[in-house]
Design a protein around this motif. Structure first.
Motif, PDB file in Angstrom:
ATOM      1  N   ALA A 192       0.836  -1.203   0.000  1.00 35.62           N
ATOM      2  CA  ALA A 192       0.000   0.000   0.000  1.00 35.62           C
ATOM      3  C   ALA A 192       0.871   1.253   0.000  1.00 35.62           C
ATOM      4  O   ALA A 192       0.588   2.218  -0.727  1.00 35.62           O
ATOM      5  CB  ALA A 192      -0.922  -0.010   1.215  1.00 35.62           C
ATOM      6  N   LEU A 193       1.946   1.237   0.788  1.00 36.35           N
ATOM      7  CA  LEU A 193       2.818   2.410   0.857  1.00 36.35           C
ATOM      8  C   LEU A 193       3.505   2.674  -0.476  1.00 36.35           C
ATOM      9  O   LEU A 193       3.603   3.818  -0.915  1.00 36.35           O
ATOM     10  CB  LEU A 193       3.874   2.237   1.959  1.00 36.35           C
ATOM     11  N   THR A 194       3.964   1.604  -1.141  1.00 36.17           N
ATOM     12  CA  THR A 194       4.622   1.826  -2.439  1.00 36.17           C
ATOM     13  C   THR A 194       3.631   2.377  -3.450  1.00 36.17           C
ATOM     14  O   THR A 194       4.020   3.035  -4.404  1.00 36.17           O
ATOM     15  CB  THR A 194       5.239   0.539  -3.018  1.00 36.17           C
ATOM     16  N   LEU A 195       2.340   2.117  -3.242  1.00 37.63           N
ATOM     17  CA  LEU A 195       1.339   2.629  -4.171  1.00 37.63           C
ATOM     18  C   LEU A 195       0.939   4.060  -3.817  1.00 37.63           C
ATOM     19  O   LEU A 195       0.016   4.610  -4.421  1.00 37.63           O
ATOM     20  CB  LEU A 195       0.101   1.727  -4.165  1.00 37.63           C
ATOM     21  N   GLY A 196       1.616   4.634  -2.825  1.00 38.57           N
ATOM     22  CA  GLY A 196       1.397   6.042  -2.528  1.00 38.57           C
ATOM     23  C   GLY A 196       0.480   6.302  -1.354  1.00 38.57           C
ATOM     24  O   GLY A 196       0.213   7.454  -1.034  1.00 38.57           O
ATOM     25  N   ALA A 197      -0.028   5.239  -0.707  1.00 33.90           N
ATOM     26  CA  ALA A 197      -0.943   5.458   0.411  1.00 33.90           C
ATOM     27  C   ALA A 197      -0.181   5.961   1.626  1.00 33.90           C
ATOM     28  O   ALA A 197       0.940   5.533   1.879  1.00 33.90           O
ATOM     29  CB  ALA A 197      -1.663   4.153   0.757  1.00 33.90           C
ATOM     30  N   SER A 198      -0.789   6.862   2.393  1.00 33.97           N
ATOM     31  CA  SER A 198      -0.191   7.288   3.657  1.00 33.97           C
ATOM     32  C   SER A 198      -0.370   6.156   4.662  1.00 33.97           C
ATOM     33  O   SER A 198      -1.177   5.250   4.449  1.00 33.97           O
ATOM     34  CB  SER A 198      -0.895   8.541   4.155  1.00 33.97           C
TER      35      SER A 198
ATOM     36  N   VAL B  82       8.704   6.481   0.989  1.00 30.65           N
ATOM     37  CA  VAL B  82       8.340   5.535  -0.072  1.00 30.65           C
ATOM     38  C   VAL B  82       7.150   6.028  -0.896  1.00 30.65           C
ATOM     39  O   VAL B  82       7.125   5.869  -2.123  1.00 30.65           O
ATOM     40  CB  VAL B  82       8.079   4.129   0.526  1.00 30.65           C
ATOM     41  N   GLN B  83       6.195   6.688  -0.241  1.00 35.88           N
ATOM     42  CA  GLN B  83       4.992   7.130  -0.962  1.00 35.88           C
ATOM     43  C   GLN B  83       5.311   8.126  -2.068  1.00 35.88           C
ATOM     44  O   GLN B  83       4.608   8.194  -3.072  1.00 35.88           O
ATOM     45  CB  GLN B  83       4.000   7.801  -0.003  1.00 35.88           C
ATOM     46  N   PHE B  97      -4.227  -7.266  -1.992  1.00 35.95           N
ATOM     47  CA  PHE B  97      -5.150  -7.006  -0.889  1.00 35.95           C
ATOM     48  C   PHE B  97      -6.270  -8.033  -0.979  1.00 35.95           C
ATOM     49  O   PHE B  97      -7.082  -8.007  -1.902  1.00 35.95           O
ATOM     50  CB  PHE B  97      -5.681  -5.578  -0.973  1.00 35.95           C
TER      51      PHE B  97
END
Lengths: 299, 358
Positions: A192-198, B82-83, B97
């Motif tokens: 999720a983080l690599t996809l830009g999520a906080s 990373v974000q 997911f």
């Protein structure tokens, strides 16, 4: 069993040997005996008392039952129990999730100490749990004089009951979630983080959905305990009717006054709570066992 | 092949500069530097424990270097979370997911954006559709990950990573958890997608064939150090060290000496040239196809047949050499050898290194 013995004696070479269904299966007689013992035991120790509660509660008819529940002290006790649960359960939910998150997903010093501390309420007698608060907040206690000076009452009042209940139900959520979150690891969160999520977004959209059934399950148990807790609450409550009596305490008072119908009528509420909890718990376990506990994955 | 072999003109997409990393007390990366060209498909190849996954995670921002810098297109990204790095990361075990459908998985990165930067719903749907086409999973939008095979899951993971239009695509042993046939198909298909999208891509693998087949360039890592970077041809034809050579395939180690610019084994000349500036004592590394069966009189050395089998038109004979180490010799010959028979072996190629070099 016996016919096999007879066959073996008369025509041993003709009768094909019937392989047992499974090597770990006992003989049928032994099986039925064990099942029967279990059922008798359950009936005697669980079903019978439950039935007694209900029978006794309705022994003077529906009117007496209703009267016992609508009597002001009973209503006050019910309201207090719901209030206490409404504070203690959300508190432990938040604390449990935060603690489990920290323990399962991060490495830090004192982690083992924290796990041990979370377990503490389970290993301490509830009465002692209550006494701790009396010793800290009571008039003779550590903070007693200061609290009196500032006109704050904790012991023999609602805050004390809430504190004692929180303490006793402290471990439920955290204990359930720690192994579950440890097993799930941090891979999906990393994705999720690599996809830009906080971090916050990842928690709500990835972590929480992954633990939702385990969380629901543990909150259910936590709630049942919070509403049913007797020992710790009894010590800090002061048993003031209409003010600091929770349902379990109210049941005891009525019983001690030989008011059996009212006592069992109120007790039937707790029994009902227990049954509802049990049913939901069983459904959850049956339907979502893999999502509730670590190590229960089937694939 | 695809990316320029000459480094001039090709723009550098990612620069790894002097990166070191220590876990607990074990050093995983030693002052490692590496340039990744824009649009290339680079393989990080190394045995397990070589630090290749750590390097990939550091580039992604999932781990942080103790020292050194990561530079994205000229900008220092070392401190960037990373974000904000805009990388697409594909995990070995998919990390899909579980509670979201395939379409929602792919749309996750777009939906996670703050409202200002989030594309409208219709556009997200459209983009998810295109990506599903790209990964050939058009009919699977409303399935859940648990309803997919391993290969399908990894394709969803790739589509999910591509959805955010990353500056670089990072794949950590992407085919490691898949069985051989699926792995082969996915390799070819990844190469196709790369050729179509021109996406700068780094992938980690311990499989030499995978690295050599798929990549424009291969970076060989060992014990946290970069051994060699080059095209698959370069690293195979001119390995810089015995380590690289041995890691890229089977080789027999033979003691040799340099004489008059050539290499001699057991007093008999070979067609191999001696390396420049080397001492007299050499180690010659010989691939199975650089050894020919011959009469014992003409041989560089004699070995004993241990076993032999035929596969795909060739014969593979396991022999035991003079140092009692077993190795495999290939031969198209239809003559079968019996166990225990001595055979003469002639060296027709090989890679010489100074004996002092490891």
């Amino acid at each position: 069993m016996s016919d096999r013995v007879v066959n073996a004696g008369l025509q041993p070479s003709v009768t094909p040997v019937r392989p047992p269904a499974s090597v770990v299966t006992e003989q049928r007689g032994v099986r039925w005996l064990l099942i029967a013992i279990a059922i008798v035991f359950l009936a005697l120790f669980l079903l019978l008392p439950l039935l007694t509660v209900i029978v006794e509660a309705f022994s003077k008819g529906l009117g007496a039952y209703a009267a016992a529940l609508t009597e002001p002290d009973a209503v006050a006790a019910l309201r207090l129990t719901l209030t206490v649960a409404a504070i203690a359960v959300p508190f432990n939910l938040v604390f449990g999730v935060v603690a489990a998150w920290a323990i399962a997903k991060f490495e830090f010093r004192g982690k083992n100490l924290l796990i041990t501390l979370i377990d503490l309420p389970f290993s301490v007698s509830p009465v002692v749990s209550g006494l701790i608060y009396v010793l800290v907040f009571g008039t003779q206690g550590l903070l007693g004089p200061w609290l009196i000076d500032h006109n704050i009452q904790i012991i023999f009042a609602v805050p004390g009951i809430v504190l004692a209940t929180i303490f006793v139900t402290f471990p439920f959520v955290a204990r359930q979630l720690i192994p579950l979150m440890q097993e799930q690891g941090t891979l999906e969160e990393e994705a999720a983080l690599t996809l830009g999520a906080s971090g916050w977004h990842a928690f709500w959209t990835v972590t929480l959905p992954n633990i939702r059934w385990g969380l629901f399950y543990s909150v259910l148990l936590c709630n049942a305990r919070a509403m049913g807790e007797f020992g710790a609450v009894s010590v800090v409550s002061g048993h003031i009717r209409g003010l600091t009596n929770t349902i379990p305490l109210h049941v005891e008072i009525l019983y001690n006054e030989y008011n059996f119908v009212a006592s069992f009528a109120v007790a039937s509420l707790l029994a009902g709570l227990a049954l509802v909890t049990l049913v939901i718990k069983s459904v959850l376990e049956w339907r979502y066992s893999a999502d509730i506990a670590a190590g229960a994955r089937r694939h | 092949m695809h990316a320029a072999t000459d480094r001039i003109g090709a723009s550098t997409a990612i620069q790894v500069a002097d990166v070191s990393k220590t876990f607990d007390t074990a050093a995983v990366l030693h002052q490692l530097s590496l340039d990744v060209q824009a649009g290339e498909l680079l393989a990080l190849l190394g045995p397990s424990g070589s630090g290749k996954t750590t390097l990939l995670r550091i580039i992604a921002g999932l781990d942080h270097p103790d020292s050194g810098r990561i530079i994205f297109g000229g900008e220092d990204a070392t401190g960037l979370p990373v974000q904000q790095r805009a990388v697409g990361f594909v995990f070995q075990h998919y990390a899909l997911f579980k509670h979201l459908t395939v379409a929602d998985n792919i749309a996750y990165g777009l939906n996670a954006r703050e409202r200002k930067r989030r594309p409208p719903k219709a556009e997200i749907k459209n983009r998810v559709g295109n990506l599903l086409d790209l990964v050939k999973l058009s009919g699977f939008a409303s399935r859940y990950p648990s309803q997919l095979s391993g290969g399908q899951r990894q394709r969803v993971a790739l589509a999910r990573a591509l959805a955010v239009e990353p500056r670089v695509l990072l794949l950590d042993e992407p085919f490691g958890a898949l069985d051989a046939q699926v792995r082969k198909d996915l390799r070819r298909w990844l190469r196709e997608i790369h050729d179509r999208t021109g996406q700068t891509t780094i992938f980690v693998t311990h499989d030499q064939d995978e690295a050599l087949e798929l990549s424009d360039r291969v970076a060989v890592l060992d014990k946290g150090r970069l051994q060699q970077v080059g095209t698959p041809d370069e690293v195979q034809e001119q390995p810089v060290s015995p380590t690289v050579l041995k890691f890229l395939g089977d080789a027999v180690e033979v003691s040799a000496v340099a004489r008059d610019g050539g290499v001699e084994v057991n007093g008999r000349a070979t067609p191999v040239q001696a390396p420049a500036n080397s001492g007299r004592d050499l180690k010659l590394y010989v691939r199975p196809w650089q050894i020919r069966l011959t009469r014992p009189d003409d041989a560089h050395f004699v070995a004993i047949v241990q076993s032999s089998y035929r596969t795909q038109g060739r014969q593979r004979i396991e022999v035991e050499g003079p140092d009692r180490k077993p190795f495999v010799v290939e031969s198209p010959d239809s003559v079968r050898f019996s166990v225990g028979e001595p055979v003469g072996l002639e060296i027709i190629g090989g890679y010489p290194f100074d004996a002092a070099l490891r």
